[in-house]
Motif scaffolding. Sequence first.
Motif, mmCIF file in Angstrom:
data_model
loop_
_atom_site.group_PDB
_atom_site.id
_atom_site.type_symbol
_atom_site.label_atom_id
_atom_site.label_comp_id
_atom_site.label_asym_id
_atom_site.label_seq_id
_atom_site.Cartn_x
_atom_site.Cartn_y
_atom_site.Cartn_z
ATOM 1 N N SER A 187 0.829 -1.197 0.000
ATOM 2 C CA SER A 187 0.000 0.000 0.000
ATOM 3 C C SER A 187 0.867 1.252 0.000
ATOM 4 C CB SER A 187 -0.893 0.046 1.240
ATOM 5 O OG SER A 187 -1.954 -0.843 1.099
ATOM 6 N N THR B 86 -7.205 -0.188 -5.844
ATOM 7 C CA THR B 86 -7.659 -0.653 -4.538
ATOM 8 C C THR B 86 -7.308 -2.135 -4.454
ATOM 9 O OG1 THR B 86 -9.821 -1.426 -5.249
ATOM 10 C CG2 THR B 86 -9.620 0.911 -4.719
ATOM 11 N N PRO B 90 -8.591 -5.331 1.724
ATOM 12 C CA PRO B 90 -8.085 -3.969 1.918
ATOM 13 C C PRO B 90 -6.759 -3.956 2.667
ATOM 14 C CG PRO B 90 -10.036 -4.371 3.263
ATOM 15 C CD PRO B 90 -9.908 -5.524 2.330
ATOM 16 N N LYS B 91 -5.919 -3.023 2.306
ATOM 17 C CA LYS B 91 -4.591 -2.948 2.914
ATOM 18 C C LYS B 91 -4.359 -1.555 3.483
ATOM 19 C CE LYS B 91 -1.344 -5.117 0.215
ATOM 20 N NZ LYS B 91 -0.979 -6.321 0.952
ATOM 21 N N LYS B 142 -12.082 -0.579 2.684
ATOM 22 C CA LYS B 142 -12.067 -0.576 1.216
ATOM 23 C C LYS B 142 -12.210 0.834 0.691
ATOM 24 C CE LYS B 142 -13.239 -5.190 -0.162
ATOM 25 N NZ LYS B 142 -13.999 -6.013 -1.074
ATOM 26 N N ASP B 145 -8.936 2.547 1.093
ATOM 27 C CA ASP B 145 -8.055 2.189 -0.031
ATOM 28 C C ASP B 145 -8.310 3.124 -1.210
ATOM 29 O OD1 ASP B 145 -6.712 0.103 1.092
ATOM 30 O OD2 ASP B 145 -7.557 -1.466 -0.197
#
Lengths: 306, 235, 290
Positions: A187, B86, B90-91, B142, B145
């Motif tokens: 990320s 994305t 999710p990260k 999410k 992201d």
Amino acid sequence: MLRRRWVDAVVVVVVVLAFVLAPQAYSNETLLFQMMVYIALSQGVNILYGFTGYLPFGYVGFFGIGAYGASLLMLHLNWPPILALLGGGAIAVLLGLVLSPLLRLSGAYFAIASLAASQAVYLIVSNPALQNVTYGPYGIQLVSQFNPTLSYYVMVVILALTVAVVLYIRRSRFGTALQAMRDDPVSAAMAGVPVVRQRTFAWMISAGIAGLVGGAFAWQTSVFYPDAVFSLSISIFAIVFTLFGGAGTLLGPLFGSVVLYGMYNTIGISDPQYFQLIYGLLIILLVLFLPDGAASLLKRRGSHVL
Amino acid sequence: MSSDALLSVVGVEKSFGGFQALRGVNLEVSKGGALGLVGPNGSGKTTLINIISGIYAPTAGKVRFGGQDVTGRLPHQMSHLGVNRTFQVPKPFGSLTVRQNVEVALGHSRRSGRKTDDILAFLDLAELADREAGSLNTAQQKLLDLGRALATDPQLLLVDELGAGLSPADLDLVAEKLNALRRDGITMLVVEHLMGFLGKVTDDVVVMNAGAEIFFGKLEAAAQDPKVVEVFLGG
Amino acid sequence: MLYALIAGVLFGLYYALIGLGLNLTFGVLRMVNLAHGDFVMIGGFAAVTAFSAWHLHPLWSLVLVAVLIFAVGIALYYVLVPRIAATKDPEMISLVLFFGLSQVIEALAVMRFGNNTQSIYEPVFGKAPVSILGQPFPAVWVVSGLVSLLALLLVYLYLYRTRIGYSTRAVMASREEAEVSGISVHKVSAIAFAIGLGLAAAAGALAPFMLGGITPDLGVGLTITAFAVIVLGSLGNPVGTVAGGLIYGIALMLMQTYLPSWSALLPYLLLLLVLLVKPSGLFGRQVRSA
């Protein structure tokens, strides 16, 4: 923002004053010096582990190469001690740069590889075949440069610098980016953070601190064998002190170093195995029950820990 | 190759050891367009997204973005060029606040970004701005992201299963937001299992199976295509 | 040269035995047991103590200590591993935890056995050298090589010829998939972990001869050496470990013959080189790009 700067400045001044004044109240200057060494080293570990999640088991390699670098610059090139110290720090940064490809490895591989690297450096430095350069296993003697008082105050300066760097990192965009990378490198990269470069930068800062501290240690001690500055226990202490206090904070590793190193000196010096047993158990208990260190106890109660 | 393609993927292959995840994928997304990407699990959709966003380098083939060959660029370079994404799972930066999550991206963007507050407001995350991202629920993560991606001011947005796990009401909301972004001129490549959702946000779809594309056209036509039907029903 | 090569093979088998347990653990748990070397050390002290106290033959000690440590391993697994597996970052947490365990074991060993090197100096395997291809080798090297080979074979049979071994390989391939398909992952992992420790202890019983002697601080160096061996042969691949051990053993013997003063560097340099150049190991398929 201004208030934060004041807080930071006060912290640095308090740390400096504490160690400048401490010798008046407590006569064992060697112990105070070594406590500073461990505070600075655990902050160095903190920069890497606390902010990037990379655990450098081989951190002592930078300390050792700094000690040797500074010593050899004094012995072979007759550099004045303070300049030699800076040289030792620079050599440690250079070693960090050489080893920076290790940062491409994921966590566990990195930790073990860094350990292997520090052992390799130790075995090279202490090798009898290099006796003409490093004095091999026979160690270093800096008797003519011996100056316990001046080296003590130089160490105070290094410590202050280290604390200031950690505070800067905590406050800066760079620090936030490092934390982001620790949470999720993918990320972070997608957010535009040049992950490998930033991590390398943190690694080299961390290496430089250990190198300077190693140089100061060599100067203060003035007579030592290679295993004294490459002992794995130096890495271990710095890591345990950091974990105990709480990685990612400034005060955690400081607290950890003062408390645990103090404890080590009351029970550990003559029978180090008892202390080893205690910190071994401490590590296990910390990891299982308090993974974020003592600082997290305060955080749980809602306090902000610097 | 049409001249208005913002993204073109040409003969991209990717293998992991002995396993070939992509066997020569070709697709184009025109500027301002929105292309859907569907296919069974393991057909290589996410691998393709990972290649376009720079997380993997392809084993063979080329990725062009805005007429430029960007094959093998690193993720942060793609982000700087205006490609973002994305993640299926999710990260977030779990230990940072929602606001900091967006600010990290904004701070490292090389492009004229939006404002943090605008992004959070647009995604209905404003009230959560000071919460630690790790404490949000999956749907919120999410959106975060997406918010982080928007902070880098992307020209191309790769949306990887944003809809999975959302309630029908949330789905409509998210579809609306994606359409709003499209109106702002953001080009999209949308991976999705939920066909209803896909129909709302994309013009055309590419269907992938076993690492290659087997269909390109309207979503409705895909349902009629014998090869597609076989993959989804016969497999 | 021939001498060094054959000695390298014998030592290589022995180092494969040291590495194998670590690799089994890594294979099933995706955790690096940093206390692995300390279990070798325990095995060593057990053999030395049993010999000096009851004149017990080291091969008997080997079997006994392997069984004993296997039991310890089962207990240790259930106390530690499920807890770590539930944390956010099992890979790092386990590393630190096993590191703490290694420190505890080392400290206890110093308290019990002191800091001096201990060994078995009597020629329990006979005085006469064994001749291989016309070259004379100490009998104990040959015995150790053969014992290691036997242990490696047993592990191979376990993994490839038994039901539970089959499950173990399934867990190695994918913990999640194995769980879904009804394999009791914890049982399989606990046994593999315990076998790993048992193998380490078994190797330890031969360490007084193969490593020259036992000291409490042997653990860390041995763990790194074991890690070098298994990374050479690729992590998670038990068969590769044998190849890794052989390469390591032969390289070590060649270094000791031609560059004796630098031979101690070998495991570290080899490990760094492999990790930097080909982290998936010489015989591994590419692992996930993590």
